[in-house]
Design an enzyme around this catalytic site. Sequence first.
Site, PDB file in Angstrom:
ATOM      1  N   HIS A 184       0.850  -1.189   0.000  1.00  0.00           N
ATOM      2  CA  HIS A 184       0.000   0.000   0.000  1.00  0.00           C
ATOM      3  C   HIS A 184       0.882   1.235   0.000  1.00  0.00           C
ATOM      4  O   HIS A 184       1.748   1.400   0.873  1.00  0.00           O
ATOM      5  CB  HIS A 184      -0.902  -0.012   1.226  1.00  0.00           C
ATOM      6  CG  HIS A 184      -1.823   1.162   1.315  1.00  0.00           C
ATOM      7  ND1 HIS A 184      -2.817   1.399   0.389  1.00  0.00           N
ATOM      8  CD2 HIS A 184      -1.885   2.187   2.204  1.00  0.00           C
ATOM      9  CE1 HIS A 184      -3.463   2.502   0.718  1.00  0.00           C
ATOM     10  NE2 HIS A 184      -2.914   3.006   1.812  1.00  0.00           N
TER      11      HIS A 184
ATOM     12  N   SER B 222      -3.552   4.737   6.000  1.00  0.00           N
ATOM     13  CA  SER B 222      -4.617   5.171   5.111  1.00  0.00           C
ATOM     14  C   SER B 222      -5.206   6.496   5.591  1.00  0.00           C
ATOM     15  O   SER B 222      -5.491   6.668   6.782  1.00  0.00           O
ATOM     16  CB  SER B 222      -5.713   4.100   5.059  1.00  0.00           C
ATOM     17  OG  SER B 222      -6.751   4.476   4.194  1.00  0.00           O
TER      18      SER B 222
ATOM     19  N   GLY C 250      -2.603  11.308   3.800  1.00  0.00           N
ATOM     20  CA  GLY C 250      -2.328  12.364   2.836  1.00  0.00           C
ATOM     21  C   GLY C 250      -1.375  11.989   1.714  1.00  0.00           C
ATOM     22  O   GLY C 250      -0.844  12.869   1.038  1.00  0.00           O
TER      23      GLY C 250
ATOM     24  N   ARG D 223      17.045  15.213  13.131  1.00  0.00           N
ATOM     25  CA  ARG D 223      17.091  16.602  12.676  1.00  0.00           C
ATOM     26  C   ARG D 223      18.317  16.889  11.812  1.00  0.00           C
ATOM     27  O   ARG D 223      18.386  17.949  11.192  1.00  0.00           O
ATOM     28  CB  ARG D 223      17.076  17.545  13.885  1.00  0.00           C
ATOM     29  CG  ARG D 223      15.825  17.392  14.737  1.00  0.00           C
ATOM     30  CD  ARG D 223      15.775  18.385  15.867  1.00  0.00           C
ATOM     31  NE  ARG D 223      15.690  19.749  15.389  1.00  0.00           N
ATOM     32  CZ  ARG D 223      15.636  20.803  16.198  1.00  0.00           C
ATOM     33  NH1 ARG D 223      15.658  20.625  17.516  1.00  0.00           N
ATOM     34  NH2 ARG D 223      15.572  22.026  15.690  1.00  0.00           N
TER      35      ARG D 223
END
Length: 316
Positions: free
Chosen positions: A142, A159, A162, A247
């Site tokens: 998926h 799901s 976005g 980061r």
Amino acid sequence: MNSTPVVKLKKFIDTLGLENLTPEIDISQIKIVHPDINRPALQLAGFFDHFSHERVQIIGNVEHAYTCSMCRDAKLNTYSEIFRHKIPCLAYARNLKPDDDIRELAVQYGIPLLSTSKMTSDLMAETIRWLKVQLAPCISIHGVLVDVFGEGVLIMGESGIGKSEAALELIKRGHRLVTDDVVEISKVSDVTLVGTAPDITRHMIELRGIGILDVKALFGAESVKNTQSIDLVINLEDWDRDKEYDRLGMDEQYAEFLGIKVVCHNIPIRPGRNLAVIVESAAVNYRQKKMGYNAAQELYNRVQRNLMRSQTEDEE
């Protein structure tokens, strides 16, 4: 994982443009299951130990010349033994053709005979290349696969998070959709994964609240692509303020498919973040790393140089 892939002989014949010399044989149920080929030189000499009979058999100039030098009884016995092993087909290169005896034996055993004008080496290379792709191990996952600046970016996540919206924005920015919702991943070599769309959903994208969109019809043929290597994985996840996120990007993370590791970035999602720009930046950064430039490493080097200068000034 999908079942073991096979290729129908008819598709092989049509794709490589081969001539079927035995049209009376029903080839609809004949399948190719191995991506390599075999030139039956040793078998023509009578040695059948370790005979790779499941492979496409190719006859070149040498094998054909040797066959022509055989007496009729030896030739019939040898080819009968080859055909008894139920090979998928016997393909002749260089416009070579079998004689009537071999053709009658082939029809008797139900073994298709094929011919092409290609040189033997070209026929071998093209057959192996095509079969390697068609018979590659394959899984379905998926996600959404897009071509961003030439890099195949696989967008994954739960799901509704976005993925399709990010893909649509990328398409509007000039990038290309490969597949939405279901990605079929094939391992075409030990280092390469190729993604494609199922035939039924090719060029389609689903947006909740709107429905199904035909990307090719809306944005043109330049907005879609049928296949794409998978170079980078973007995993979208809900923002968690208690979780530590990378980061600097000094340590690479990977996602693994069919035994091949692909660089993976976990991207936290918050309202206001422009996913398309983030995906573009990740693709460009990945390309820079492939070209030998690592921004995180450059920052680290600058910090180290600055610390060394500070220490030198303190000592003075």
